[in-house]
Motif scaffolding. Sequence first.
Motif, PDB file in Angstrom:
ATOM      1  N   LEU A 166       0.845  -1.195   0.000  1.00  0.00           N
ATOM      2  CA  LEU A 166       0.000   0.000   0.000  1.00  0.00           C
ATOM      3  C   LEU A 166       0.878   1.241   0.000  1.00  0.00           C
ATOM      4  CD1 LEU A 166      -2.766   1.429   0.330  1.00  0.00           C
ATOM      5  CD2 LEU A 166      -2.458   1.198   2.806  1.00  0.00           C
ATOM      6  N   SER A 214       1.090   5.186   0.514  1.00  0.00           N
ATOM      7  CA  SER A 214       0.420   6.333   1.112  1.00  0.00           C
ATOM      8  C   SER A 214       1.457   7.453   1.234  1.00  0.00           C
ATOM      9  CB  SER A 214      -0.185   5.943   2.462  1.00  0.00           C
ATOM     10  OG  SER A 214      -1.000   6.979   2.965  1.00  0.00           O
ATOM     11  N   ALA A 225     -10.426  10.376  -0.968  1.00  0.00           N
ATOM     12  CA  ALA A 225     -10.136   9.961   0.411  1.00  0.00           C
ATOM     13  C   ALA A 225     -10.508  11.023   1.434  1.00  0.00           C
ATOM     14  CB  ALA A 225      -8.664   9.594   0.562  1.00  0.00           C
ATOM     15  N   CYS A 232     -10.047   4.467  -2.057  1.00  0.00           N
ATOM     16  CA  CYS A 232      -9.316   3.292  -2.551  1.00  0.00           C
ATOM     17  C   CYS A 232      -9.935   2.798  -3.856  1.00  0.00           C
ATOM     18  CB  CYS A 232      -9.357   2.152  -1.539  1.00  0.00           C
ATOM     19  SG  CYS A 232      -8.797   2.593   0.122  1.00  0.00           S
ATOM     20  N   ALA A 276      -3.629   4.532  -1.758  1.00  0.00           N
ATOM     21  CA  ALA A 276      -4.782   5.122  -1.079  1.00  0.00           C
ATOM     22  C   ALA A 276      -4.624   6.643  -1.112  1.00  0.00           C
ATOM     23  CB  ALA A 276      -4.877   4.632   0.362  1.00  0.00           C
ATOM     24  N   GLY A 303      -6.479   8.115   3.476  1.00  0.00           N
ATOM     25  CA  GLY A 303      -6.571   6.941   2.618  1.00  0.00           C
ATOM     26  C   GLY A 303      -6.073   5.662   3.252  1.00  0.00           C
ATOM     27  N   PHE A 317      -8.185   2.408   4.102  1.00  0.00           N
ATOM     28  CA  PHE A 317      -7.835   1.134   3.474  1.00  0.00           C
ATOM     29  C   PHE A 317      -7.816   0.029   4.528  1.00  0.00           C
ATOM     30  CE2 PHE A 317      -5.137  -2.254   2.032  1.00  0.00           C
ATOM     31  CZ  PHE A 317      -5.299  -2.316   0.667  1.00  0.00           C
ATOM     32  N   LYS A 333     -11.559  -1.022   3.740  1.00  0.00           N
ATOM     33  CA  LYS A 333     -11.372  -1.901   2.580  1.00  0.00           C
ATOM     34  C   LYS A 333     -10.809  -3.262   2.969  1.00  0.00           C
ATOM     35  CE  LYS A 333      -9.211  -2.284  -1.967  1.00  0.00           C
ATOM     36  NZ  LYS A 333      -8.475  -1.598  -3.052  1.00  0.00           N
TER      37      LYS A 333
END
Length: 553
Positions: A56, A58, A271, A277, A297, A304, A308, A312
């Motif tokens: 991920l 960010s 976000a 996402c 994200a 984000g 996530f 998510k």
Amino acid sequence: MSDLAIASRAVLKPISEIAASAGIPEDAVEAYGRYKAKIDPARLRARGAKLGKVVLVSGVSPTPAGEGKSTITVGLGDALAAAGAKTMIALREPSLGPIFGMKGGATGGGYSQVLPMDEINMHFTGDFHAITSANNLLMALLDNHLHQGNALEIDPRRITFKRVMDMNDRALRNIVIGLGGPTEGVPRETGFEITVASEVMAVFCLATGLDDLRTRLGRMTIGYTYAKTPVTVDDLGASGAMTMLLKDAIKPNLVQTMAGTPAFIHGGPFANIAHGCNSAIATNTARSLADIVVTEAGFGADLGAEKFMDIKARYAGCNPDAVVLVATIRALKMHGGVAKDALKSENVEAVRDGMANLVRHAQNVRKFGVQPVIGINRFTADTEEEIAVVTEWAAANGIECAVADVWGQGGEGAGELASAVLRAIEAPNNFAPLYDLDRPVEEKIQTVVREIYGGAGVEYSAAATRMLKQIHDNGWDNLPVCMAKTQYSFSDDPTLLGAPEGFTLHVRDLIPKTGAGFIVAITGTLMTMPGLPKVPASMRMDVDENGRAVGLS
């Protein structure tokens, strides 16, 4: 050279070749021209139970200077692929609102882009148009129901759903419809939101398939009766037609990076006003095909990345194996008090002061049981002394850190970052969401405010307090929370840069998104329909004599 000029010189492979390189069979590929395709997940052949690991991407709290998070995402994916890992990238689709407003584009930059960038930025495969149409079909059916006798006894004053459009247009935030007499509908106050703020978009991005999409659409709450009981899309009988409008859009879109790495670009909630996402279907389809999936994200890790992991990952089962925090020296200097027009001058002390923002984000990622990796997106004005402030702090705190120049070098400029990520995804991982779902909504909000934002407490408006009671009464307490907050600060005040502490977060409203499966807490002055800046990015856009886009960046 501009991003568009660099992209226009790239030699793209036919999308059939990209699909084949990803292990996608020909009968699963639905081509949209030569360089784009939709992929039917139902036609993919299972390669076994093992799914790819999730990286991920960010970052720090964004600044007007720009951090290049998407650029790093693409460059990192290319670097991992060059290192021999079977890699796919999963990104959100760009919204026309920010493209024509402030950002100008959202497909990476320089030699780290997804292509064809002009087509991805504008219309793409029509997903956003389908989502907009499904949302607005629902509203047309709702207002027609009111006009035709209102058998459900819906209170026009308590309709919570709005029409949407994929454009920044502040003049549509608050409107009155149904004027003109008895044949023109029932007059009521309403407004528009931007498409990426629609619950239809959130449902689209969290659904695991067509059946789940229909179920989630059906349980969306669209308003309340005169007796204050919730009214759903299924009550209105609209979920079937809405699903039909989305049946092709729900298939992930396949494109390629400049280096030929396969990339899914699908769905696009913001976000700061939604969960930020790309679609769960795209992420998990990529995991079924690749060993590593690099996804992103929106905005900083307080928005984000938190969503996530708390929203998510809960619903889609795509727990992150590593989190890359993108930082730039110029962003750290802005968080350290330097004005935007002075960012090119060396200022080591300002970098030290601005590190408080990055430090808090890194500490927050660790609270989820995941080890962060810091990726410094290098710009030409950065000095070795400024960069050393970040790398030395990371080394002292046991955090992997690497400098990347992906704008100028593409994947070749992210080799060290890719190596750090490969080490991180093999390290022990104790991922867990920040809070348990069985806690009351106000406790979840308080946890996010204290643990992630560094605030002292929460203050609710009278409207939000009333909605809290409805949430409790309707049994919606078991849903996660989705904070709608400015992206520029940990607080709800965009002017409080760095790492403010001890502030009170002001919740203006609470909106249950019962189809998506979360409660949106709207804070401060945040709007779900943005406005255009004084000089919109669209003012520099055009087409040349050959019909090619000009001015996208």
